[in-house]
Motif scaffolding. Structure first.
Motif, PDB file in Angstrom:
ATOM      1  N   VAL A 195      47.498  49.776  44.112  1.00  0.00           N
ATOM      2  CA  VAL A 195      47.111  48.460  43.605  1.00  0.00           C
ATOM      3  C   VAL A 195      45.795  48.493  42.832  1.00  0.00           C
ATOM      4  O   VAL A 195      45.357  47.447  42.325  1.00  0.00           O
ATOM      5  CB  VAL A 195      46.996  47.454  44.768  1.00  0.00           C
ATOM      6  N   GLY A 196      45.162  49.667  42.699  1.00  0.00           N
ATOM      7  CA  GLY A 196      43.845  49.720  42.081  1.00  0.00           C
ATOM      8  C   GLY A 196      43.835  49.288  40.629  1.00  0.00           C
ATOM      9  O   GLY A 196      42.980  48.495  40.211  1.00  0.00           O
ATOM     10  N   HIS A 197      44.815  49.787  39.847  1.00  0.00           N
ATOM     11  CA  HIS A 197      44.843  49.449  38.422  1.00  0.00           C
ATOM     12  C   HIS A 197      45.095  47.951  38.212  1.00  0.00           C
ATOM     13  O   HIS A 197      44.487  47.324  37.322  1.00  0.00           O
ATOM     14  CB  HIS A 197      45.922  50.270  37.714  1.00  0.00           C
ATOM     15  N   LYS A 198      45.971  47.374  39.021  1.00  0.00           N
ATOM     16  CA  LYS A 198      46.239  45.934  38.887  1.00  0.00           C
ATOM     17  C   LYS A 198      44.993  45.109  39.225  1.00  0.00           C
ATOM     18  O   LYS A 198      44.690  44.119  38.559  1.00  0.00           O
ATOM     19  CB  LYS A 198      47.397  45.539  39.808  1.00  0.00           C
ATOM     20  N   LEU A 199      44.270  45.518  40.281  1.00  0.00           N
ATOM     21  CA  LEU A 199      43.051  44.802  40.630  1.00  0.00           C
ATOM     22  C   LEU A 199      42.005  44.909  39.526  1.00  0.00           C
ATOM     23  O   LEU A 199      41.329  43.926  39.188  1.00  0.00           O
ATOM     24  CB  LEU A 199      42.480  45.348  41.944  1.00  0.00           C
ATOM     25  N   TYR A 200      41.889  46.105  38.946  1.00  0.00           N
ATOM     26  CA  TYR A 200      40.912  46.306  37.869  1.00  0.00           C
ATOM     27  C   TYR A 200      41.263  45.468  36.651  1.00  0.00           C
ATOM     28  O   TYR A 200      40.408  44.824  36.036  1.00  0.00           O
ATOM     29  CB  TYR A 200      40.859  47.796  37.518  1.00  0.00           C
ATOM     30  N   THR A 201      42.547  45.453  36.305  1.00  0.00           N
ATOM     31  CA  THR A 201      42.987  44.655  35.159  1.00  0.00           C
ATOM     32  C   THR A 201      42.787  43.164  35.399  1.00  0.00           C
ATOM     33  O   THR A 201      42.326  42.423  34.525  1.00  0.00           O
ATOM     34  CB  THR A 201      44.468  44.938  34.861  1.00  0.00           C
ATOM     35  N   GLY A 202      43.125  42.701  36.602  1.00  0.00           N
ATOM     36  CA  GLY A 202      42.945  41.289  36.910  1.00  0.00           C
ATOM     37  C   GLY A 202      41.480  40.881  36.905  1.00  0.00           C
ATOM     38  O   GLY A 202      41.135  39.774  36.461  1.00  0.00           O
ATOM     39  N   TRP A 203      40.609  41.769  37.396  1.00  0.00           N
ATOM     40  CA  TRP A 203      39.184  41.468  37.405  1.00  0.00           C
ATOM     41  C   TRP A 203      38.639  41.308  35.987  1.00  0.00           C
ATOM     42  O   TRP A 203      37.886  40.377  35.690  1.00  0.00           O
ATOM     43  CB  TRP A 203      38.433  42.555  38.160  1.00  0.00           C
ATOM     44  N   HIS A 204      39.052  42.217  35.089  1.00  0.00           N
ATOM     45  CA  HIS A 204      38.568  42.131  33.713  1.00  0.00           C
ATOM     46  C   HIS A 204      39.191  40.956  32.979  1.00  0.00           C
ATOM     47  O   HIS A 204      38.568  40.394  32.069  1.00  0.00           O
ATOM     48  CB  HIS A 204      38.843  43.447  32.976  1.00  0.00           C
ATOM     49  N   ALA A 205      40.395  40.568  33.377  1.00  0.00           N
ATOM     50  CA  ALA A 205      40.970  39.359  32.790  1.00  0.00           C
ATOM     51  C   ALA A 205      40.147  38.132  33.190  1.00  0.00           C
ATOM     52  O   ALA A 205      39.941  37.208  32.388  1.00  0.00           O
ATOM     53  CB  ALA A 205      42.425  39.202  33.229  1.00  0.00           C
ATOM     54  N   LEU A 206      39.666  38.120  34.436  1.00  0.00           N
ATOM     55  CA  LEU A 206      38.813  37.017  34.885  1.00  0.00           C
ATOM     56  C   LEU A 206      37.492  36.997  34.123  1.00  0.00           C
ATOM     57  O   LEU A 206      37.002  35.929  33.735  1.00  0.00           O
ATOM     58  CB  LEU A 206      38.556  37.147  36.391  1.00  0.00           C
ATOM     59  N   ILE A 207      36.918  38.184  33.892  1.00  0.00           N
ATOM     60  CA  ILE A 207      35.662  38.249  33.140  1.00  0.00           C
ATOM     61  C   ILE A 207      35.858  37.760  31.708  1.00  0.00           C
ATOM     62  O   ILE A 207      35.090  36.948  31.191  1.00  0.00           O
ATOM     63  CB  ILE A 207      35.103  39.686  33.156  1.00  0.00           C
TER      64      ILE A 207
END
Length: 365
Positions: A120-132
């Motif tokens: 799930v690491g890549h999905k979390l990273y992508t979602g975090w940057h989408a929030l930023i």
């Protein structure tokens, strides 16, 4: 038989009451600079009186030796650490205010380490940057002025260092005097209470002493132990501004919020910076410190004073606003004593037994 009519001299009564009121106000005005120090010393002496009596027995019954040792213990274990914490908060608080006051100096973290989490690491990273990219930095910019004001308020509260040192000095002086003449002072207070309210006044004074000892031992001592142990963990793990965070942790512990509000972000910061070893060590240490109050507080509260958490929280916040740093100790104790006395007064009346509808019918009759 005709009884003589007793005539009251109304001007004499009025002037007598006015004179007593003026003398009372003048006396309070004169001793006002010493009230906080005396109240603080009274709480400390009441909480530690059994320890002083044990020391006196070990020192061949010499009271002055026990007083000297207790005064030194207050300096080493109580006044000196708190003064160092406040001084460190003043020194280290300025950079925090500077960071919080400039929008360009504070950004949302990147969290590169999220990619290392399996599955799930890549999905979390992508979602975090989408929030930023969707406005996370804008959110920080909006919140930042309030962060700056909050940080400045805490530094201002800690900045009353001169006043705090004066009250600490008065507390030490009054504590030494109360240790040496404790029995006479207690007897005088109980005598005054009996003059006001007979046996009920004496019982109220004893109950107030029990409430003071319960709060001092069960709340303040537990908070000191938890904050010191948590601060040691922060310092060993290499967390920046560990001393300031220890001060905030102590406030949270007194307010019954717990040390985890400070320790959990520190653990996240360690894992985020890639220091997984110290992050794991601090995680284990935080579990021990966070659960310590469940064991330590029941042992310290020997009088069985069951005080509501809302009462403690209100006393901490209200005392901090009213008296500054000293209010952290005075606020909960004052509310606890008032709560115990009001509870005793209410329980003197029998509890309602009839149904509420029948009570309303009885009122109509």
């Amino acid at each position: 038989m005709n009884l003589p009519i007793k005539r009251y001299d109304l001007p004499q009564i009025m002037f007598g009451v006015l004179f007593i009121a003026l003398m009372t106000i003048a006396s309070i005005w004169i001793v006002q600079p010493f009230i906080l120090g005396f109240v603080w010393a009274g709480m400390v002496v009441i909480a530690t009186w059994p320890l002083m009596i044990k020391l006196q027995r070990l020192l061949w019954g010499r009271r002055f030796l026990a007083v000297i040792i207790m005064t030194l213990l207050l300096i080493l274990l109580f006044v000196l650490p708190i003064a160092m914490l406040v001084s460190s908060a003043i020194e280290n608080g300025a950079p925090l205010v500077e960071i919080a006051s400039h929008p360009s100096s504070l950004h949302m973290p990147d969290f590169h380490w999220l990619n290392s989490i399996p599955l799930v690491g890549h999905k979390l990273y992508t979602g975090w940057h989408a929030l930023i990219n969707g406005g996370g930095n804008a959110l920080v910019t909006k919140v930042q002025p309030y962060v700056g004001q909050t940080a400045a308020w805490f530094v201002t509260q800690a900045g009353h260092l001169g006043r705090f040192i004066v009250h600490c000095s008065l507390m030490l002086l009054f504590s030494a005097l109360l240790y040496s003449r404790g029995e006479q002072v207690a007897l005088g207070i109980r005598h005054f209470a009996i003059r006001l309210a007979a046996e009920r006044g004496d019982a109220a004074v004893i109950l107030a002493g029990q409430a003071i000892r319960a709060v001092a031992l069960g709340v303040v001592v537990t908070a000191i132990v938890q904050s010191i142990l948590g601060g040691i963990g922060l310092a060993i793990a290499g967390i920046p501004y560990a001393t300031v965070l220890t001060v905030v942790m102590f406030v949270c512990c007194v307010a019954q919020i717990g040390p985890l509000l400070i320790l959990i972000p520190a653990i996240i910061w360690l894992y985020w910076s890639g220091d997984n070893t110290w992050g794991t060590v601090l995680l284990v240490w935080s579990c021990v410190v966070g659960s310590l109050d469940n064991v330590l507080r029941p042992v310290l509260i020997r009088m069985g004073a069951d005080l509501p958490m809302l009462l403690i929280l209100s006393g901490v916040i209200g005392g901090l606003f009213a008296f500054g740093m000293i209010g952290l100790f005075i606020g909960p104790v004052v509310l606890a004593v008032s709560y115990r006395l009001i509870s005793l007064w209410v329980h003197e009346a029998p509890e309602p037994e009839m149904d509420p509808e029948e009570a309303l019918k009885a009122l109509d009759e």
